[in-house]
Design an enzyme around this catalytic site. Structure first.
Site, PDB file in Angstrom:
ATOM      1  N   ARG A   1       0.272  33.506 -21.678  1.00 54.97           N
ATOM      2  CA  ARG A   1       0.692  32.127 -21.933  1.00 54.97           C
ATOM      3  C   ARG A   1       1.648  32.133 -23.117  1.00 54.97           C
ATOM      4  O   ARG A   1       1.313  32.626 -24.196  1.00 54.97           O
ATOM      5  CB  ARG A   1      -0.514  31.241 -22.217  1.00 54.97           C
ATOM      6  CG  ARG A   1      -0.159  29.764 -22.410  1.00 54.97           C
ATOM      7  CD  ARG A   1      -1.423  28.926 -22.458  1.00 54.97           C
ATOM      8  NE  ARG A   1      -2.136  28.996 -21.186  1.00 54.97           N
ATOM      9  CZ  ARG A   1      -3.419  28.692 -21.033  1.00 54.97           C
ATOM     10  NH1 ARG A   1      -4.144  28.316 -22.068  1.00 54.97           N
ATOM     11  NH2 ARG A   1      -3.988  28.778 -19.840  1.00 54.97           N
TER      12      ARG A   1
ATOM     13  N   GLU B   1       0.913  37.040 -14.278  1.00 54.87           N
ATOM     14  CA  GLU B   1       1.233  35.612 -14.268  1.00 54.87           C
ATOM     15  C   GLU B   1       1.618  35.172 -15.672  1.00 54.87           C
ATOM     16  O   GLU B   1       0.916  35.467 -16.642  1.00 54.87           O
ATOM     17  CB  GLU B   1       0.039  34.784 -13.790  1.00 54.87           C
ATOM     18  CG  GLU B   1       0.381  33.281 -13.734  1.00 54.87           C
ATOM     19  CD  GLU B   1      -0.839  32.407 -13.518  1.00 54.87           C
ATOM     20  OE1 GLU B   1      -0.891  31.733 -12.477  1.00 54.87           O
ATOM     21  OE2 GLU B   1      -1.723  32.386 -14.400  1.00 54.87           O
TER      22      GLU B   1
END
Length: 203
Positions: A89, A151
């Site tokens: 993130r 991701e």
């Protein structure tokens, strides 16, 4: 708990073997991010990346995701179907920097673009905003080369604040005003978006 689930949760050696290439892929992107962070600060004159966090899913988290998707509880199936076992993130100051960082990452040597989901231009119904990338990262073995997904969720500080608060407020099962809260949170997301667009005038 069935036998397959018990085995998946208890077989640490198999998990460690399964997760090792994901850890390698994650480390590749983290090194690239550190270089991108320094280069952008020199070229832009400000910090484009405020901070970033990373994680590797534990067996229980992998299993929970597979149960939600009605998948067979096995590491083989997880490898075939899950793309968020390794995740990063990235928090930025400006929306423009979110897209700038995404474009740089997609152009990194050997990395392949698997999927992009733009929840900034097209927010989720609840107001969630973020740019999601799934990158295929090469992991090398003896005479082998295989791509593993990482991701990336790239968002501004305001988007991250909203997502954290939404999770904290809406995932408490004992609340009896969830519908009203969901409406308010979506409104707050729009207000934050309006504020960010205005602040970008000073970019």
């Amino acid at each position: 708990m069935n036998t397959d689930v018990e085995e998946m949760l208890s077989d640490i050696r198999t998990y460690n073997e399964f997760i090792q290439p994901y850890e390698t892929a994650l480390s590749v992107i983290l090194v690239q991010l550190e270089g991108i962070q320094k280069d952008l600060e020199r070229s832009l004159g400000h910090k484009a990346i405020h901070s970033f966090r990373h994680r590797i899913k534990k067996p229980a988290s992998i299993l929970e995701k597979m149960e939600r998707k009605n998948l067979e509880p096995s590491f083989e199936m997880a490898k075939e179907c899950l793309t968020d076992i390794a995740g990063i993130r990235i928090m930025c100051y400006y929306i423009k920097d979110v897209y700038k960082i995404a474009e740089i990452l997609k152009k990194q040597l050997d990395v392949i673009m698997v999927k992009q989901s733009d929840y900034i231009e097209n927010p989720k119904p609840n107001g969630y905003r973020s740019l999601h990338l799934i990158l295929g990262v090469p992991v090398y073995g003896v005479n082998t080369k295989e791509f593993y997904p990482v991701e990336l969720q790239i968002r501004t500080l305001a988007m991250d604040f909203w997502a954290s608060m939404e999770h904290q407020l809406c995932y408490k099962s004992d609340r009896d005003n969830k519908e009203q809260m969901a409406v308010q949170l979506k409104e707050y997301s729009q207000r934050l978006n309006d504020m960010e667009r205005e602040l970008e005038l000073f970019y």
